[in-house]
Design a protein around this motif. Structure first.
Motif, PDB file in Angstrom:
ATOM      1  N   HIS A  83       0.809  -1.221   0.000  1.00 34.15           N
ATOM      2  CA  HIS A  83       0.000   0.000   0.000  1.00 34.15           C
ATOM      3  C   HIS A  83       0.841   1.268   0.000  1.00 34.15           C
ATOM      4  N   GLY A  84       1.988   1.231   0.652  1.00 31.37           N
ATOM      5  CA  GLY A  84       2.805   2.435   0.816  1.00 31.37           C
ATOM      6  C   GLY A  84       2.267   3.289   1.945  1.00 31.37           C
ATOM      7  N   VAL A  85       2.725   4.518   1.998  1.00 28.42           N
ATOM      8  CA  VAL A  85       2.333   5.425   3.072  1.00 28.42           C
ATOM      9  C   VAL A  85       0.930   5.955   2.819  1.00 28.42           C
ATOM     10  N   GLY A  86       0.118   5.898   3.861  1.00 33.16           N
ATOM     11  CA  GLY A  86      -1.235   6.423   3.749  1.00 33.16           C
ATOM     12  C   GLY A  86      -1.853   6.606   5.119  1.00 33.16           C
ATOM     13  N   ASN A 106      10.641   1.381   5.083  1.00 37.77           N
ATOM     14  CA  ASN A 106       9.575   0.590   5.684  1.00 37.77           C
ATOM     15  C   ASN A 106       8.814   1.427   6.718  1.00 37.77           C
ATOM     16  N   CYS A 107       7.979   0.786   7.502  1.00 35.69           N
ATOM     17  CA  CYS A 107       7.147   1.509   8.471  1.00 35.69           C
ATOM     18  C   CYS A 107       7.982   2.270   9.507  1.00 35.69           C
ATOM     19  N   GLU A 108       9.094   1.679   9.932  1.00 42.26           N
ATOM     20  CA  GLU A 108       9.953   2.347  10.922  1.00 42.26           C
ATOM     21  C   GLU A 108      10.655   3.556  10.305  1.00 42.26           C
ATOM     22  N   HIS A 109      11.110   3.440   9.059  1.00 44.66           N
ATOM     23  CA  HIS A 109      11.686   4.595   8.363  1.00 44.66           C
ATOM     24  C   HIS A 109      10.676   5.751   8.351  1.00 44.66           C
ATOM     25  N   HIS A 110       9.431   5.418   7.994  1.00 41.72           N
ATOM     26  CA  HIS A 110       8.385   6.434   7.877  1.00 41.72           C
ATOM     27  C   HIS A 110       8.146   7.165   9.199  1.00 41.72           C
ATOM     28  N   GLN A 126       6.202   4.791  -1.695  1.00 38.88           N
ATOM     29  CA  GLN A 126       6.141   3.329  -1.759  1.00 38.88           C
ATOM     30  C   GLN A 126       6.929   2.663  -0.635  1.00 38.88           C
ATOM     31  N   TYR A 127       6.385   1.555  -0.169  1.00 36.78           N
ATOM     32  CA  TYR A 127       7.021   0.728   0.849  1.00 36.78           C
ATOM     33  C   TYR A 127       8.189  -0.029   0.241  1.00 36.78           C
TER      34      TYR A 127
END
Length: 134
Positions: free
Chosen positions: A46-49, A97-101, A90-91
């Motif tokens: 899904h990527g960031v949302g 990844n989620c932690e980077h975000h 994009q993931y």
């Protein structure tokens, strides 16, 4: 829904969910003008949302918690703004990844301790195998 986590979540707070071999991270965005709480996450496929908190918390494992963001309301707003700026990114398990975000939103630096730990472990194993073969 984990009512405790949902009720205590503030904009900029980190949500951590422990899945055993890895952790998933998300960040509280706050409440919209209709009274709905929102979360930002970076999810594979899904990527960031942004996702409604009630939907996010519906599938949260029991071993989840909030890490409170230590900052002023202005700093919390900056965290939310940075998280929203990443919407659509994009993931990638290694580079974003989620932690980077979540770290990019909170601190302005996209980094993942999970990725660093895996890469160090792989390097140590590779070195061990190379030394064993020689």
């Amino acid at each position: 829904m984990n009512q405790y986590i949902s009720n205590n979540l503030q904009p900029g707070d980190k949500i951590v969910s422990d899945y055993g071999l890895y952790r998933h991270y998300a960040i509280g965005l706050g409440i919209d003008n209709l009274g709905r709480k929102w979360i930002s996450e970076n999810k594979k496929g899904h990527g960031v949302g942004a996702i409604l908190a009630e939907v996010y918390f519906a599938n949260l494992p029991a071993n989840s918690w909030i890490e409170k963001f230590q900052g002023t309301p202005i700093k919390r707003k900056r965290v939310v703004d940075r998280a929203l700026l990443q919407t659509g990114k994009q993931y990638d398990i290694i580079s974003y990844n989620c932690e980077h975000h979540v770290n990019e939103a909170q601190y302005g630096v996209a980094q993942s301790s999970q990725v660093k730990n895996v890469l160090v472990l792989a390097a140590v194993i590779g070195l061990g195998v190379a030394l064993f073969k020689s």
